[in-house]
Design a protein around this motif. Structure first.
Motif, PDB file in Angstrom:
ATOM      1  N   SER A  58      48.904  45.587  41.929  1.00 43.21           N
ATOM      2  CA  SER A  58      48.439  44.293  41.429  1.00 43.21           C
ATOM      3  C   SER A  58      49.367  43.166  41.883  1.00 43.21           C
ATOM      4  O   SER A  58      48.904  42.054  42.146  1.00 43.21           O
ATOM      5  CB  SER A  58      48.340  44.304  39.903  1.00 43.21           C
ATOM      6  OG  SER A  58      49.617  44.419  39.297  1.00 43.21           O
ATOM      7  N   PHE A  62      46.821  40.698  43.625  1.00 44.20           N
ATOM      8  CA  PHE A  62      46.335  39.717  42.665  1.00 44.20           C
ATOM      9  C   PHE A  62      46.616  38.261  43.064  1.00 44.20           C
ATOM     10  O   PHE A  62      45.762  37.397  42.846  1.00 44.20           O
ATOM     11  CB  PHE A  62      46.915  39.991  41.284  1.00 44.20           C
ATOM     12  CG  PHE A  62      46.110  41.002  40.493  1.00 44.20           C
ATOM     13  CD1 PHE A  62      45.024  41.648  41.047  1.00 44.20           C
ATOM     14  CD2 PHE A  62      46.464  41.308  39.180  1.00 44.20           C
ATOM     15  CE1 PHE A  62      44.293  42.577  40.332  1.00 44.20           C
ATOM     16  CE2 PHE A  62      45.731  42.233  38.449  1.00 44.20           C
ATOM     17  CZ  PHE A  62      44.652  42.865  39.023  1.00 44.20           C
ATOM     18  N   ILE A  65      43.818  36.980  45.258  1.00 47.87           N
ATOM     19  CA  ILE A  65      42.551  36.936  44.530  1.00 47.87           C
ATOM     20  C   ILE A  65      42.561  35.778  43.527  1.00 47.87           C
ATOM     21  O   ILE A  65      41.586  35.046  43.398  1.00 47.87           O
ATOM     22  CB  ILE A  65      42.291  38.268  43.796  1.00 47.87           C
ATOM     23  CG1 ILE A  65      42.214  39.425  44.796  1.00 47.87           C
ATOM     24  CG2 ILE A  65      41.006  38.183  42.971  1.00 47.87           C
ATOM     25  CD1 ILE A  65      42.114  40.797  44.147  1.00 47.87           C
ATOM     26  N   GLU A  66      43.672  35.612  42.822  1.00 48.73           N
ATOM     27  CA  GLU A  66      43.794  34.531  41.842  1.00 48.73           C
ATOM     28  C   GLU A  66      43.639  33.172  42.510  1.00 48.73           C
ATOM     29  O   GLU A  66      42.998  32.264  41.963  1.00 48.73           O
ATOM     30  CB  GLU A  66      45.135  34.634  41.129  1.00 48.73           C
ATOM     31  CG  GLU A  66      45.239  35.842  40.193  1.00 48.73           C
ATOM     32  CD  GLU A  66      46.659  36.113  39.747  1.00 48.73           C
ATOM     33  OE1 GLU A  66      46.833  36.927  38.821  1.00 48.73           O
ATOM     34  OE2 GLU A  66      47.598  35.514  40.325  1.00 48.73           O
ATOM     35  N   LEU A  69      39.987  32.601  43.304  1.00 52.68           N
ATOM     36  CA  LEU A  69      39.225  32.325  42.090  1.00 52.68           C
ATOM     37  C   LEU A  69      39.448  30.897  41.613  1.00 52.68           C
ATOM     38  O   LEU A  69      38.506  30.210  41.201  1.00 52.68           O
ATOM     39  CB  LEU A  69      39.607  33.324  40.993  1.00 52.68           C
ATOM     40  CG  LEU A  69      39.151  34.768  41.204  1.00 52.68           C
ATOM     41  CD1 LEU A  69      39.792  35.684  40.170  1.00 52.68           C
ATOM     42  CD2 LEU A  69      37.628  34.875  41.135  1.00 52.68           C
ATOM     43  N   ASP A  76      39.382  33.893  35.909  1.00 49.53           N
ATOM     44  CA  ASP A  76      40.479  34.721  36.411  1.00 49.53           C
ATOM     45  C   ASP A  76      40.265  36.201  36.120  1.00 49.53           C
ATOM     46  O   ASP A  76      40.727  37.065  36.871  1.00 49.53           O
ATOM     47  CB  ASP A  76      41.799  34.252  35.776  1.00 49.53           C
ATOM     48  CG  ASP A  76      43.002  34.959  36.354  1.00 49.53           C
ATOM     49  OD1 ASP A  76      43.352  34.697  37.523  1.00 49.53           O
ATOM     50  OD2 ASP A  76      43.590  35.796  35.643  1.00 49.53           O
ATOM     51  N   LYS A  79      39.294  39.193  38.693  1.00 46.71           N
ATOM     52  CA  LYS A  79      40.182  39.934  39.587  1.00 46.71           C
ATOM     53  C   LYS A  79      40.277  41.407  39.188  1.00 46.71           C
ATOM     54  O   LYS A  79      40.564  42.273  40.030  1.00 46.71           O
ATOM     55  CB  LYS A  79      41.579  39.327  39.591  1.00 46.71           C
ATOM     56  CG  LYS A  79      42.323  39.410  38.253  1.00 46.71           C
ATOM     57  CD  LYS A  79      43.591  38.594  38.288  1.00 46.71           C
ATOM     58  CE  LYS A  79      44.311  38.587  36.957  1.00 46.71           C
ATOM     59  NZ  LYS A  79      45.461  37.667  36.932  1.00 46.71           N
ATOM     60  N   TYR A  80      40.006  41.717  37.926  1.00 46.47           N
ATOM     61  CA  TYR A  80      40.121  43.103  37.470  1.00 46.47           C
ATOM     62  C   TYR A  80      38.976  43.977  37.974  1.00 46.47           C
ATOM     63  O   TYR A  80      39.052  45.204  37.876  1.00 46.47           O
ATOM     64  CB  TYR A  80      40.199  43.138  35.948  1.00 46.47           C
ATOM     65  CG  TYR A  80      41.336  42.305  35.429  1.00 46.47           C
ATOM     66  CD1 TYR A  80      42.653  42.675  35.673  1.00 46.47           C
ATOM     67  CD2 TYR A  80      41.100  41.119  34.741  1.00 46.47           C
ATOM     68  CE1 TYR A  80      43.700  41.891  35.225  1.00 46.47           C
ATOM     69  CE2 TYR A  80      42.141  40.331  34.294  1.00 46.47           C
ATOM     70  CZ  TYR A  80      43.445  40.722  34.538  1.00 46.47           C
ATOM     71  OH  TYR A  80      44.490  39.943  34.106  1.00 46.47           O
ATOM     72  N   TRP A 102      36.737  46.105  47.221  1.00 44.72           N
ATOM     73  CA  TRP A 102      35.623  45.600  46.421  1.00 44.72           C
ATOM     74  C   TRP A 102      34.420  46.522  46.442  1.00 44.72           C
ATOM     75  O   TRP A 102      33.392  46.213  45.842  1.00 44.72           O
ATOM     76  CB  TRP A 102      35.243  44.200  46.900  1.00 44.72           C
ATOM     77  CG  TRP A 102      36.348  43.219  46.730  1.00 44.72           C
ATOM     78  CD1 TRP A 102      37.238  42.806  47.684  1.00 44.72           C
ATOM     79  CD2 TRP A 102      36.729  42.550  45.525  1.00 44.72           C
ATOM     80  NE1 TRP A 102      38.127  41.908  47.156  1.00 44.72           N
ATOM     81  CE2 TRP A 102      37.848  41.736  45.835  1.00 44.72           C
ATOM     82  CE3 TRP A 102      36.221  42.555  44.217  1.00 44.72           C
ATOM     83  CZ2 TRP A 102      38.459  40.943  44.875  1.00 44.72           C
ATOM     84  CZ3 TRP A 102      36.843  41.763  43.267  1.00 44.72           C
ATOM     85  CH2 TRP A 102      37.947  40.965  43.597  1.00 44.72           C
ATOM     86  N   THR A 130      37.484  39.904  50.311  1.00 46.90           N
ATOM     87  CA  THR A 130      37.645  39.218  49.027  1.00 46.90           C
ATOM     88  C   THR A 130      36.733  38.000  48.907  1.00 46.90           C
ATOM     89  O   THR A 130      35.981  37.887  47.922  1.00 46.90           O
ATOM     90  CB  THR A 130      39.107  38.828  48.789  1.00 46.90           C
ATOM     91  OG1 THR A 130      39.903  40.021  48.666  1.00 46.90           O
ATOM     92  CG2 THR A 130      39.267  38.002  47.519  1.00 46.90           C
TER      93      THR A 130
END
Length: 218
Positions: A58, A62, A65-66, A69, A76, A79-80, A102, A130
């Protein structure tokens, strides 16, 4: 020692109310929901190696990805989804043909602009897949007007989602969503095994259970 371990487990199972996912309330007052939550927490706490790998990966994936987003104005918590789908493994594949962090299906990936053929498979490229996956989620949200439903549709397909909730009777998803209040709709999501599989770890991580895990693994 046994009492100390039991206390740590009980602490790990506790969570503060209210609990939300992408701004939508999780029906934590429903007994079956609580029991499934507790089961998944205990299973996760029992698999130390997997939890440690989640935490390590992560920190690598992450941040990007964050950032994506935030730029798109998306929750947020989304992302999980990558944790649930692939345990954050770019080379992960499924027997049904899904690939990458994904877990995009070949035709879905192509429709989103990714190259998937005998020579190249951009689903394995984290930085290309992503934005494609987030675009797909945006499309699903535009259709279903609910992030919980969108996440479920991402996992099982739009038609699969409609069939699950309509009990395979002819019914459009628009008709279905209008029939239920938001709280009832989300509670129905949590009582579906398929939807539970896609949402369980999101709540687990989004409630900052990584801190509890570190304590529980000592």
């Amino acid at each position: 020692m046994a009492q100390e371990k039991s206390d740590r487990l009980l602490t790990a199972l506790a969570f503060e109310k209210p609990v939300t996912l992408c701004g939508e309330p999780v029906p934590v007052d429903a007994q079956d929901v609580i029991e499934r939550y507790e089961k998944e927490m205990l299973v996760s706490l029992g698999d130390r190696a997997q939890v440690i790998l989640w935490l390590k990966r992560s920190t690598r994936y992450f941040p990007f990805i964050e950032k994506m987003l935030r730029e798109r104005g998306m929750p947020d918590d989304l992302k999980y989804l990558a944790v649930v789908e692939s345990a954050l493994r770019p080379q992960a594949g499924s027997s049904k043909g899904a690939m990458g962090i994904w877990q995009l299906m070949p035709q879905t990936a192509r429709n989103l602009g990714l190259t998937v053929n005998g020579a190249f498979d951009e689903r394995r490229n984290f930085y290309l897949s992503t934005p494609a996956a987030l675009t797909y989620l945006e499309m699903l949200y535009e259709q279903f007007a609910s992030w919980s439903l969108s996440l479920a549709a991402y996992n099982m397909g739009e038609k699969g989602l409609e069939a699950r909730f309509s009990n395979k009777r002819p019914m459009t998803i628009t008709t279905f969503t209008c029939r239920l209040k938001p709280s009832a709709l989300f509670c129905a999501c949590w009582r579906s095994n398929t939807l539970w599989s896609i949402l369980k770890n999101m709540v687990f991580f989004s409630q900052q259970r990584t801190i509890t895990l570190r304590n529980g693994l000592r």
